[in-house]
Design a protein around this motif. Sequence first.
Motif, short mmCIF file in Angstrom:
data_model
loop_
_atom_site.label_atom_id
_atom_site.label_comp_id
_atom_site.label_asym_id
_atom_site.label_seq_id
_atom_site.Cartn_x
_atom_site.Cartn_y
_atom_site.Cartn_z
N ASP A 208 5.10 -1.54 2.55
CA ASP A 208 4.48 -0.28 2.99
C ASP A 208 5.28 0.90 2.45
N VAL B 258 5.32 4.94 2.47
CA VAL B 258 4.78 6.11 3.16
C VAL B 258 5.42 7.36 2.58
N CYS B 259 4.57 8.30 2.16
CA CYS B 259 5.05 9.57 1.63
C CYS B 259 4.76 10.65 2.67
N ASP C 68 -2.84 7.24 -3.54
CA ASP C 68 -2.81 6.35 -2.38
C ASP C 68 -3.63 5.09 -2.66
N GLY C 69 -3.27 4.01 -1.98
CA GLY C 69 -4.04 2.77 -2.10
C GLY C 69 -3.13 1.58 -2.32
N SER C 70 -3.73 0.48 -2.77
CA SER C 70 -3.00 -0.77 -2.96
C SER C 70 -2.26 -0.77 -4.29
N ARG D 76 0.70 5.41 1.11
CA ARG D 76 -0.03 6.40 1.90
C ARG D 76 0.67 7.74 1.82
N GLY D 77 -0.14 8.81 1.81
CA GLY D 77 0.40 10.16 1.88
C GLY D 77 0.94 10.73 0.60
N THR E 14 0.84 -1.20 0.00
CA THR E 14 0.00 0.00 0.00
C THR E 14 0.87 1.25 0.00
N CYS F 156 8.87 9.80 -0.35
CA CYS F 156 8.29 8.46 -0.18
C CYS F 156 9.39 7.47 0.19
#
Length: 531
Positions: A192, A194-195, A144-146, A122-123, A120, A174
């Motif tokens: 995972d 993350v941004c 964002d998402g899968s 995010r951000g 995923t 990211c």
Amino acid sequence: MFKQITHMSAPLLSHSSSNQRRRFLSMPLAGVRREWRKADSVQSLWSSRSARLSRAALGGLMIVGVAACGGGGNGGGFVAAFPMATTAPAPAPSAPPETPAPAPAPEPTGPAPTYKVSGTVRGLLGTGLVLQNNVGDDLPIAADGSFSFATALAGGAGYAVTVKSQSRILTRTCTVSNGTGTVANAAVVNVDVVCAAPAVRFAYATNAGSNNLFPYTVDTSTGVLGSMAAPMSGTGSTPRAITVDPAGRFAYVANRGDNTLSVYSIGAGTGFLTPVVTMPTGSAPLFIVADPTGRFVYVVNQGIDRVSAYNIDASTGTLTPMAVPQVAVGLIPSSIAVDSLGRFAYVTNRGGNTVSAFSIDESSGALSPLAVPTVPTGNAPSAIALDPLGRFAYVTNGDDSTVSVYSIDASSGILTPMPTSPTGLLPLAIAVDPSGRFAYVANTAESKVSAYNIDSSTGALTPMAVPKVDPRFSPVAIALDPTGRFAYVTNSASKDISAYTIDANTGALTPMSVPTVATGGIDASSLALSR
């Protein structure tokens, strides 16, 4: 010993002889003898040719053997009348050697199972993020998402997910966690990405009265400002505003007094400023901003009611005027803000009580007026701040001590006026936190900072439980750490910076352990933070 009659045509015994030798016949021949006696009584049978043939055939099948033992022929033995040999029976055929059973044919199998690598994001802001697995299998990420890589891997294969290119919005970086390992005969689903905004490490305050700027280090854990080993840097005349490109490579200062821009490179890891060039701009540059892609700079020229637009050289940081170098705005412009995705720009016009709204060309950075090019404000609008989520805009109105609130159309960027909120005396600066939940206004005339909660549906401002805090004297600017943890207020009259921590739940401001640091000059006017 036995003697065998081997002649197939031996004559039959006479009737009398048979009587004499009756006692020598074995019991199984008694029935045959009786048949012979019947045949003797029927003369016609014996006289006929067929009868003779039958008798001869029958005689060939009888057993008439006698024993021949010693020197006589009347022994107790017998001989068979059959014309058969006494050869030994043929040996039983030997069993063929055993042949090993053939191995069972292998069952047909399909291709070996393979498994996807997924996770995923995010951000994320903007486009341009590209992930890789095992230095290949490029996967562009748009939102964002899968996500799932196209190439599946066999069990036991290794995987290594990395960022090939960051989003074009440089205000966030990211990073990948759980990105390496071995496929354990099951799909990998926990990568995972993350941004998030990187932590601030440096800060720079301009001093309009002494034509210089002061550098600081920023403690990434506590937010405390510390002295940098590098000395203060000289600027042009009356430096009123400073901005840093989102990648933390260059700093730009608007010098209102001599109509110039000062360009600096920022030392990687040290934050030291090195002058690059001082260049001319429009009359009375009062405010300056870099867009979130790090490619463009916009300068508010108060003296000519225009905004100057520049391209950033990615190698040197130098500025080159765009093909359309300036665009007209309202009367006496005072500040400019660019939305978090770099799509729209908004300029407050202090003399005309309006906001001018523009779209930004994604490729060239050129500004074009929106379908609704201006909206009204309160009296003497001085500063503008945008909700980082792109929902709302806020304008401080210096002469009537209010904040104008607007909703932003996500597609067109058009502003729609919402109810106005009251604030303190002479509000000259405003900032919205990165989560879009809190807003802070610097009230210069009363040396207060008003703190608000933002209604996520309407954008309305509601005072916090502690509605105001006391910085030092004459606050004129506010800068918020992009991680949403810290706030810094520039105090013009007291020539210092007030530093606060932000409560993540309530947004309340609390003075840091080192609550105030000096700016090292006169008439502190602005503050910029850098990664």
